[in-house]
Design a protein around this motif. Structure first.
Motif, mmCIF file in Angstrom:
data_model
loop_
_atom_site.group_PDB
_atom_site.id
_atom_site.type_symbol
_atom_site.label_atom_id
_atom_site.label_comp_id
_atom_site.label_asym_id
_atom_site.label_seq_id
_atom_site.Cartn_x
_atom_site.Cartn_y
_atom_site.Cartn_z
ATOM 1 N N ILE A 123 14.866 61.528 75.076
ATOM 2 C CA ILE A 123 13.717 62.258 74.543
ATOM 3 C C ILE A 123 14.098 63.068 73.303
ATOM 4 O O ILE A 123 13.345 63.923 72.847
ATOM 5 N N ASN A 124 15.288 62.796 72.760
ATOM 6 C CA ASN A 124 15.748 63.471 71.550
ATOM 7 C C ASN A 124 15.738 64.989 71.720
ATOM 8 O O ASN A 124 15.276 65.730 70.858
ATOM 9 N N PHE A 125 16.275 65.446 72.838
ATOM 10 C CA PHE A 125 16.307 66.870 73.163
ATOM 11 C C PHE A 125 17.287 67.562 72.230
ATOM 12 O O PHE A 125 18.464 67.211 72.181
ATOM 13 N N GLN A 126 16.831 68.603 71.502
ATOM 14 C CA GLN A 126 17.569 69.115 70.358
ATOM 15 C C GLN A 126 18.172 70.508 70.535
ATOM 16 O O GLN A 126 18.594 71.121 69.561
ATOM 17 N N ALA A 127 18.235 71.025 71.737
ATOM 18 C CA ALA A 127 18.630 72.424 71.920
ATOM 19 C C ALA A 127 19.988 72.753 71.294
ATOM 20 O O ALA A 127 20.125 73.742 70.571
ATOM 21 N N SER A 128 20.998 71.947 71.564
ATOM 22 C CA SER A 128 22.343 72.248 71.059
ATOM 23 C C SER A 128 22.404 72.173 69.543
ATOM 24 O O SER A 128 22.980 73.039 68.875
ATOM 25 N N GLU A 129 21.795 71.133 68.982
ATOM 26 C CA GLU A 129 21.796 70.977 67.524
ATOM 27 C C GLU A 129 21.084 72.146 66.845
ATOM 28 O O GLU A 129 21.554 72.683 65.838
ATOM 29 N N LEU A 130 19.952 72.565 67.413
ATOM 30 C CA LEU A 130 19.196 73.667 66.821
ATOM 31 C C LEU A 130 19.958 74.977 66.903
ATOM 32 O O LEU A 130 19.891 75.805 65.991
#
Length: 212
Positions: A37-44
């Motif tokens: 689902i392209n979960f972006q928490a770490s990248e953000l």
């Protein structure tokens, strides 16, 4: 687009014991699910840290000491390294099966197996870390807003606390706890942004505190 709730059903957990049991059972499939689902928490989180350093002039030592609050399978630890942080990184992670996968990545030094609690300190030492970071751990379930002071306790005076979370949980809960800690001269809110997508149309909230 598949929603995060449809993918992992974690919101069905009624208490911390059920939440731990859920992650114990699903750890082996966790990374595939969040990547699907392209979960972006770490990248953000680490994108925000770079902007924070540029805007405030506060520099987090790249060879400092860090702790990943809710390390999971180590996705956020990988992003720490990608962002150029080379120092010792410890993990707070209560789920054995999750941390077994994280340990294989060779990122973490010491693991603390505690669960965050609003009324009990973890075994993590206080005033020990240059950077305390947490990606998609703080919610309205077990790691609630009242657990945030425990993450702050871990940071050195002058250290940084960075949190990426579902923005739906910010208003009326986390924002109030942050304001309370500011009033008590414990931290200063240095960065807060809700413009980025976390997953499937849900906005992230990334906020960064400087411990006074």
């Amino acid at each position: 687009m598949t929603s995060f709730d449809e993918v992992d059903k974690i919101d069905d957990a009624k208490n911390s014991a059920e939440e731990l049991n859920y992650y114990e059972r699903t750890a082996g499939d966790y990374e595939r699910r969040v990547k699907s689902i392209n979960f972006q928490a770490s990248e953000l989180c680490f994108k925000a840290l770079k902007v924070f350093e540029e805007e405030t002039g506060i520099s987090i030592p790249k060879d400092g000491k860090f702790i990943d609050v809710g390390a999971g399978t180590g996705l956020s630890g990988e992003q720490l390294r990608i962002a150029g942080f080379t120092g010792v990184v410890d993990a707070l992670e209560p789920v054995d099966t999750m941390f077994a996968l994280a340990k294989e990545k060779g990122i973490y030094s010491t693991r603390y197996p505690d669960m965050l609690s609003p009324d009990k300190e973890t075994s993590v030492p206080g005033k020990a870390y240059d950077l305390v970071y947490s990606c998609s751990v703080f919610t309205n379930r077990s790691a609630t807003c009242e657990c945030l002071p425990e993450a702050v306790r871990m940071a050195k005076n002058g250290g940084v606390i960075a949190v990426a979370m579902n923005g739906d949980h910010w208003e009326g809960t986390f924002d109030l706890v942050v304001r309370r800690m500011e009033d008590e001269k414990i931290v200063e809110l240095k960065y807060s942004d809700a413009s980025e997508e976390l997953f499937g149309g849900t906005k992230a909230r990334v906020f960064i505190l400087n411990k006074l």
